[in-house]
Structures are given as structure tokens and as C-alpha cells.
Design an enzyme around this catalytic site. Sequence first.
Site, PDB file in Angstrom:
ATOM      1  N   LYS A  42       0.760  -1.289  -0.176  1.00 53.12           N
ATOM      2  CA  LYS A  42      -0.019  -0.002   0.132  1.00 53.12           C
ATOM      3  C   LYS A  42       0.781   1.409  -0.077  1.00 53.12           C
ATOM      4  O   LYS A  42       0.514   2.313  -0.356  1.00 53.12           O
ATOM      5  CB  LYS A  42      -0.837   0.110   1.267  1.00 53.12           C
ATOM      6  CG  LYS A  42      -1.521  -1.169   1.336  1.00 53.12           C
ATOM      7  CD  LYS A  42      -2.458  -1.216   2.815  1.00 53.12           C
ATOM      8  CE  LYS A  42      -3.104  -2.439   3.112  1.00 53.12           C
ATOM      9  NZ  LYS A  42      -3.418  -2.538   4.482  1.00 53.12           N
ATOM     10  N   ASP A 101      14.944  -0.725   0.761  1.00 52.97           N
ATOM     11  CA  ASP A 101      15.744  -0.766   1.700  1.00 52.97           C
ATOM     12  C   ASP A 101      16.608  -2.012   1.673  1.00 52.97           C
ATOM     13  O   ASP A 101      17.863  -1.415   1.176  1.00 52.97           O
ATOM     14  CB  ASP A 101      14.710  -1.060   3.022  1.00 52.97           C
ATOM     15  CG  ASP A 101      15.415  -0.936   4.295  1.00 52.97           C
ATOM     16  OD1 ASP A 101      16.628  -0.664   4.481  1.00 52.97           O
ATOM     17  OD2 ASP A 101      14.720  -1.436   5.308  1.00 52.97           O
ATOM     18  N   ASP A 157       4.180   3.203   6.497  1.00 58.41           N
ATOM     19  CA  ASP A 157       3.772   2.868   7.907  1.00 58.41           C
ATOM     20  C   ASP A 157       4.584   2.359   8.841  1.00 58.41           C
ATOM     21  O   ASP A 157       5.516   1.683   8.605  1.00 58.41           O
ATOM     22  CB  ASP A 157       2.566   1.797   7.521  1.00 58.41           C
ATOM     23  CG  ASP A 157       2.929   0.525   7.341  1.00 58.41           C
ATOM     24  OD1 ASP A 157       3.637   0.285   6.373  1.00 58.41           O
ATOM     25  OD2 ASP A 157       2.625  -0.618   8.076  1.00 58.41           O
TER      26      ASP A 157
HETATM   27  P1  IMP Z   1      13.144  -3.917   1.404  1.00 59.18           P
HETATM   28  O1  IMP Z   1      12.778  -5.288   0.881  1.00 59.18           O
HETATM   29  O2  IMP Z   1      13.876  -4.081   2.645  1.00 59.18           O
HETATM   30  O3  IMP Z   1      13.908  -3.156   0.468  1.00 59.18           O
HETATM   31  O4  IMP Z   1      11.819  -3.176   2.030  1.00 59.18           O
HETATM   32  C1  IMP Z   1      10.788  -2.766   1.322  1.00 59.18           C
HETATM   33  C2  IMP Z   1       9.535  -2.584   1.940  1.00 59.18           C
HETATM   34  O5  IMP Z   1       9.862  -2.552   3.388  1.00 59.18           O
HETATM   35  C3  IMP Z   1       8.922  -1.193   1.684  1.00 59.18           C
HETATM   36  O6  IMP Z   1       8.148  -1.264   0.546  1.00 59.18           O
HETATM   37  C4  IMP Z   1       8.322  -0.851   2.992  1.00 59.18           C
HETATM   38  O7  IMP Z   1       6.998  -1.153   2.935  1.00 59.18           O
HETATM   39  C5  IMP Z   1       9.267  -1.462   4.028  1.00 59.18           C
HETATM   40  N1  IMP Z   1      10.140  -0.368   4.824  1.00 59.18           N
HETATM   41  C6  IMP Z   1      11.262  -0.560   4.495  1.00 59.18           C
HETATM   42  N2  IMP Z   1      12.126   0.589   5.330  1.00 59.18           N
HETATM   43  C7  IMP Z   1      11.159   1.080   5.668  1.00 59.18           C
HETATM   44  C8  IMP Z   1      10.888   2.128   6.699  1.00 59.18           C
HETATM   45  O8  IMP Z   1      11.867   2.880   6.994  1.00 59.18           O
HETATM   46  N3  IMP Z   1       9.638   2.732   7.079  1.00 59.18           N
HETATM   47  C9  IMP Z   1       8.468   1.937   6.781  1.00 59.18           C
HETATM   48  N4  IMP Z   1       8.617   0.911   5.788  1.00 59.18           N
HETATM   49  C10 IMP Z   1       9.884   0.451   5.444  1.00 59.18           C
HETATM   50 MG    MG Z   2       5.191  -1.261   4.830  1.00 57.91          MG
END
Ligand code: IMP
Ligand code: MG
Length: 185
Positions: A42, A101, A157
Amino acid sequence: MHKDLEEILISTKELDAGIKKLGARISSDYKGRCVTLVGALKGCVLFMADLAKCITVDTRLDFMMLSSYSGAQSTGVVRIILDMKESIEGRDVIIVEDIVDSGLTMNFLLQNLKTRRPRSLEICTLLDKPSCRKANVPIKYTGFTIPNKFVVGYGLDYNEIYRNLPYVGVLKKSVIGKEGKNTCR
Ligand code: IMP
Ligand code: MG
């Protein structure tokens, strides 16, 4: 500012300016073509709505919902909760995310969408948090590069709250609890 925030990292005004720039770049890069934005629900919702309004070429909107997180910790597992409605075969596709991230979610999405044979496939993220990267994903369009802090607002969120804030802020550690002291997962 919301009482659960430590600071505002990106103000509404800065978001506006950054998104206008992204929209202008996309409009120029895709001139004479039709672009398909595929948003990851979302978190993408506020960003994608504002970005789409800044794109001047014909634009299709579609959405997917993936799940990889619960609270501030990664489960490390990416699942498709909801798939998009239209085929993207032969289309110029841009994936729209709130934040990259670790890159694991985006990497999964990228590999998955590649198999559907779009004409082109690029990544657009509002926020890039490169300090925790585990999967190297080629991001073409980045709104803002941010430090390793857990942020909320403007779609992002914590346990489904704060998505409606019109700015991006750093969540207080006391709200996240002990696990949030280091956001690398
Ligand atoms: P990744 O797979 O670690 O790159 O993370 C992607 C998903 O993690 C994003 O689409 C967010 O929903 C969530 N996410 C990562 N870091 C944050 C943050 O600092 N705040 C909120 N959601 C995060
Ligand atoms: Mg999230």
C-alpha cells in the site's frame, strides 16, 4: 508534527518539488510513448497519485500487493498478495515503490515482472535507503536518498499507521521498541 515523530525528514514542500522533478524526467524519457506505472501497495499510494499527476505522457496505472514485513522487522519472505489486472507484455513499465531498503522486495518484483516480457522495465522509488542493501537493484528514478532510520508518512507505515501524514518523518524509538534501534534487517 505528529507526536510519535522524532523529526520531519522530508517536508510536504520538498516532497512536492522532488516529485515534480521525477514526473518531468519520466515525461521526457517516455516522450511519444505510453507508460505503465505498477505500484506496490500500500506504500506507493500517495506517491503514485502525485507522481502520475506530474507525468504528461499517456499513463496506465496498475497495482500489486506484496508482503515481506511485519512491524519493523523483515520476515525475509516476499509473497504476492494481489496481482495486477492487465498484462504488461510489450509495455513500457515503471515499478513505483515507496522505499527500497534491503532491496529484497524490489528484486523479487523486478524478476517476477521480467518474466512477463514488458518492452522496458524501470524502477522508481520515492525513498532510497542504501545503507541496508542486500540485493543490488538498478534504480533509475529516486526521489530522495535517506539515512538508515525508520521513517513513516506519505504512504509509509508502522503497523499500518501513519500512512496519511503529508510528510516523511522519523518514528520515535520509544514507539518502535527495542527492535527498531537498528533498522537494518
Ligand atoms: P526492502 O525489501 O527491505 O527493500 O523493503 C521494502 C519494503 O519494506 C517497503 O516497501 C516498505 O513497506 C518497508 N520498509 C522498509 N523500510 C521502511 C521504513 O523505514 N519505514 C516504513 N517501511 C519500510
Ligand atoms: Mg510497509
